[in-house]
Design a protein around this motif. Structure first.
Motif, mmCIF file in Angstrom:
data_model
loop_
_atom_site.group_PDB
_atom_site.id
_atom_site.type_symbol
_atom_site.label_atom_id
_atom_site.label_comp_id
_atom_site.label_asym_id
_atom_site.label_seq_id
_atom_site.Cartn_x
_atom_site.Cartn_y
_atom_site.Cartn_z
ATOM 1 N N VAL A 56 -0.799 -1.591 -12.798
ATOM 2 C CA VAL A 56 -0.621 -0.697 -11.645
ATOM 3 C C VAL A 56 -0.707 -1.495 -10.353
ATOM 4 N N SER A 57 -1.683 -2.381 -10.254
ATOM 5 C CA SER A 57 -1.840 -3.200 -9.049
ATOM 6 C C SER A 57 -0.618 -4.071 -8.815
ATOM 7 N N PHE A 58 -0.130 -4.709 -9.866
ATOM 8 C CA PHE A 58 1.028 -5.595 -9.730
ATOM 9 C C PHE A 58 2.283 -4.810 -9.366
ATOM 10 N N VAL A 59 2.469 -3.643 -9.988
ATOM 11 C CA VAL A 59 3.631 -2.809 -9.681
ATOM 12 C C VAL A 59 3.583 -2.348 -8.221
ATOM 13 N N CYS A 60 2.399 -2.020 -7.725
ATOM 14 C CA CYS A 60 2.269 -1.600 -6.323
ATOM 15 C C CYS A 60 2.666 -2.722 -5.369
ATOM 16 N N LEU A 61 2.258 -3.949 -5.670
ATOM 17 C CA LEU A 61 2.647 -5.072 -4.816
ATOM 18 C C LEU A 61 4.157 -5.302 -4.902
ATOM 19 N N THR A 62 4.705 -5.209 -6.099
ATOM 20 C CA THR A 62 6.150 -5.389 -6.266
ATOM 21 C C THR A 62 6.916 -4.329 -5.491
ATOM 22 N N TRP A 63 6.448 -3.088 -5.550
ATOM 23 C CA TRP A 63 7.095 -2.000 -4.807
ATOM 24 C C TRP A 63 7.080 -2.288 -3.301
ATOM 25 N N SER A 64 5.972 -2.820 -2.814
ATOM 26 C CA SER A 64 5.870 -3.140 -1.387
ATOM 27 C C SER A 64 6.898 -4.193 -0.989
ATOM 28 N N TYR A 65 7.168 -5.123 -1.883
ATOM 29 C CA TYR A 65 8.208 -6.127 -1.607
ATOM 30 C C TYR A 65 9.600 -5.498 -1.646
ATOM 31 N N VAL A 66 9.843 -4.660 -2.626
ATOM 32 C CA VAL A 66 11.182 -4.072 -2.779
ATOM 33 C C VAL A 66 11.545 -3.220 -1.569
ATOM 34 N N VAL A 67 10.587 -2.445 -1.048
ATOM 35 C CA VAL A 67 10.872 -1.570 0.100
ATOM 36 C C VAL A 67 10.604 -2.270 1.432
ATOM 37 N N SER A 68 10.250 -3.569 1.388
ATOM 38 C CA SER A 68 9.992 -4.360 2.610
ATOM 39 C C SER A 68 8.925 -3.718 3.491
ATOM 40 N N ASP A 69 7.763 -3.496 2.892
ATOM 41 C CA ASP A 69 6.630 -2.940 3.639
ATOM 42 C C ASP A 69 5.930 -4.080 4.380
ATOM 43 N N PHE A 70 6.371 -4.331 5.619
ATOM 44 C CA PHE A 70 5.839 -5.459 6.384
ATOM 45 C C PHE A 70 4.491 -5.165 7.017
ATOM 46 N N SER A 71 3.924 -3.999 6.714
ATOM 47 C CA SER A 71 2.548 -3.763 7.155
ATOM 48 C C SER A 71 1.567 -4.583 6.323
#
Length: 667
Positions: A56-71
């Motif tokens: 879950v933690s890894f998927v959340c980080l991957t999702w942040s990269y895919v959607v370009s969450d620059f926060s």
């Protein structure tokens, strides 16, 4: 709003994973020691929950990269909206924080595999091994949360990210780190089983059967990871080479050498119930070297195109983890190993003896490379000045160690267990000896008689010796030409897959030796400036520069040259090398053009134009270099084939009743 909370979910899952890993580290271990079945049984669900939380933690980080969450500071520092999706995803592990989370994920995967697939393991041994895995996981999760948190938010969110290092924006580097980590972390299972066996005070053939598939999995992935990294360096860096004895390259090669020794040593334990303490020590050392490689890459003590971090706090944390893991395991070994019962005796000339020789030479080679890697750091720490250890040192000390090992690899499998017939084995290798002598003579005649040429001829003879010797051993197994062909074919179909795996792995190594020898001794390189329409001849091949154009990629601009390749006036195709300049971050890279004949490579690199409109070009003839990659693939295929052996699918033989430590406390 839900998307914005994804990083918090990932961070929370990682904190929960720390709690679970602590439970997994302590409760099953205490349960196995005190004979409490309910506590022993907790190891399996703890490993499953751990895997779910880290995933879950890894998927959340991957999702942040895919959607370009620059926060997220990690995403802002290593991604950009213009990056292709593949490199947004690979950017997750293309940095220090994300790569460490990937490390923990793979740890959780291996723990899950043992928990789910280890039904044939004694409950006590399984619980102890999973507890050790939990301890390793705890250490790395603490490291992430306190020094390398990938979920840290930025107070001011930038409009765009800084982008990923352009050298890492390549398919080879997208898959290279996961392959290496599967190898590095895979050796943790052999380590955990070794520590569990020391705690239990018991090592036998069944234990060796249990650790071999896990060691084999790690070895296969590390082989592929090293091969993929070498291939990337070959085609991406534009220097025409595939290995530079870079310290970070060495950091993966050293545990590969130790892991290869471990594989062979475990086979002796399984077959002859001997070399027990040595095999336990090798399992500890192999994983310790994997951890040491992590420290070297991530502590900032090494400077390399491969290295990530330069934060001394992280280096100190990893160093403490290293000291705790290695120091604790070696202390336990010193206390418990003398109590392990010795195994069967064997003569020096025997299959056990040949495998022991393999172990000694592999271990010495690993120690040699480790010394060469660490010596500049030691010299600097002792204020002895800047020291550089490069190819000449490694070639002078590493190659002589490998020559007797490779020579013995053809002989060893022909020797019997316990006591072998060396004259008989050598007699059966007459074909290998004859063909290797012919290879030496033919190479010597073709390339000349200088020292480099003589060494090259010797290397080719060694490759032929191993390749033909491997085939001779296979022929001996099926009694080819000694039985009717039908019976030999019947024997061939009944051979265990592990036998075929060994044959493939040894033959693959022969291909690698041939590729190393030819590409090191007979490579031809020409560097010059070329005008449009100009032709340069390299080793009988004509490179004609026919055009140069500027193009735009998704996040870079490219100067692309076009070479017409021909030989004796016959066209062979077009080659289009590039010189790219990436937008974010602004950085030039070289994209070599490679035309392969499957025996040799033709290699072209183009640079900037000069004041006269001519272009700097580097052109190479790379003899037999493709055999390096073929050899790595064949070796890995041999490992996978061995892994599919029925013995590893049905599990190890049943231990004697006294071995079940779940039912009673260990002594």
């Amino acid at each position: 709003m839900i998307t914005y909370m994804v990083p918090e979910l990932g961070h929370f899952a990682l904190v929960l994973a720390l709690m679970v890993s602590l439970v997994q580290s302590v409760v099953p271990l205490v349960g196995a020691q005190r004979g409490i079945p309910e506590w022993v049984a907790l190891a399996r669900p703890a490993a499953v929950v751990m895997f779910i939380l880290v995933t879950v933690s890894f998927v959340c980080l991957t999702w942040s990269y895919v959607v370009s969450d620059f926060s997220l500071a990690n995403v802002a520092a290593n991604s950009h909206t213009d990056k292709p999706l593949l490199y947004k995803i690979s950017g997750v592990w293309g940095n220090h924080e994300g790569s460490m989370l990937l490390w923990v994920l793979i740890l959780a995967v291996f723990s899950l595999a043992v928990a789910v697939m280890g039904g044939n393991l004694p409950p006590g041994l399984k619980a102890r091994a999973l507890s050790v895995q939990g301890m390793i996981t705890t250490g790395f999760v603490l490291f992430i949360l306190f020094t390398s948190n990938p979920f840290v938010r930025l107070a001011q969110v930038p409009q765009n990210g800084e982008g990923l290092n352009p050298l890492l924006q390549d398919p080879g580097l997208a898959f290279h780190p996961p392959m290496l980590y599967l190898g590095y972390v895979g050796f943790s299972m052999a380590f955990s089983f070794a520590i569990a066996a020391l705690i239990e005070g018991r090592v036998d053939a069944a234990w060796a059967r249990w650790i071999r598939p896990w060691t084999l999995v790690a070895w296969v992935f590390l082989t592929l990871g090293i091969g993929l990294g070498s291939w990337w360096a070959y085609y991406e860096l534009g220097w025409g080479g595939w290995w530079f004895w870079d310290p970070v390259e060495n950091a993966s090669f050293i545990p590969w050498l130790a892991g290869t020794a471990l594989l062979h040593s475990a086979a002796v334990v399984e077959k002859r119930d001997t070399l027990k303490s040595w095999t336990i020590l090798l399992a500890i050392i192999t994983f310790s070297l994997s951890l040491l490689g992590t420290f070297l890459v991530r502590s900032g003590v090494l400077t390399s195109v491969h290295s990530f971090a330069s934060d001394p706090t992280r280096g100190i944390f990893i160093l403490l983890l290293l000291i705790f893991t290695i120091g604790g395991s070696l202390t336990l070994f010193a206390i418990r190993a003398p109590a392990l019962k010795g195994g069967g005796l064997f003569a020096p000339v025997s299959r056990e003896g040949s495998l022991l020789l393999n172990n000694l030479l592999m271990s010495t080679a690993a120690a040699t490379v480790l010394l060469g890697t660490l010596y500049p750091l030691i010299a600097e720490a002792l204020d002895l000045g800047k020291v550089s250890v490069g190819g000449p040192f490694y070639n002078a000390v590493f190659v002589p160690l490998m020559v007797p090992m490779i020579a013995a690899m053809a002989i060893g499998p022909l020797l019997g267990w316990k006591r072998g017939d060396l004259p008989g084995a050598l007699k059966r290798l007459w074909l290998a000896a004859g063909l290797s002598a012919a290879a030496f003579a033919a190479t010597f005649v073709v390339v000349g008689g200088g020292l480099d040429e003589v060494m090259g001829a010797f290397g080719m003879a060694l490759a032929v010796w191993l390749a033909v010797g491997t085939l001779v051993e296979y022929a001996e197994r099926i009694k080819l030409f000694r039985l009717p062909l039908g019976r030999s074919l019947s024997k061939a179909t009944s051979l265990p897959r592990s036998a075929y795996g060994m044959t493939l792995a040894h033959f693959g190594l022969a291909l690698v030796i041939a590729g190393i020898t030819a590409s090191s001794c007979w490579k031809v390189e020409k560097t010059q400036t070329m005008a449009l329409g100009e032709t340069v001849n390299v080793a009988g091949y004509d490179f004609t520069l026919t055009g140069v154009e500027l193009t735009d990629g998704p996040n870079y601009s490219s100067l692309t040259g076009t070479f017409e390749l021909s030989r004796d006036g016959k066209p062979m195709g077009l080659m289009t090398p590039e010189r790219r300049v990436y937008d974010t971050p602004p950085m030039p890279t070289t994209e070599a053009a490679i035309h392969t004949t499957f025996l040799n490579d033709l290699y072209a690199v183009i640079g900037e134009p000069d004041d006269q409109g001519r272009y700097v070009t580097r052109l190479y003839f790379e003899p037999l270099v493709p055999w390096l990659w073929y050899g790595c693939l064949v070796m890995a295929a041999g490992g996978l084939l061995s892994l599919s052996d029925r013995r590893y699918r049905v599990g190890a033989p049943r231990r004697a009743p006294a071995g079940d430590a779940a039912a009673q406390p260990a002594e």
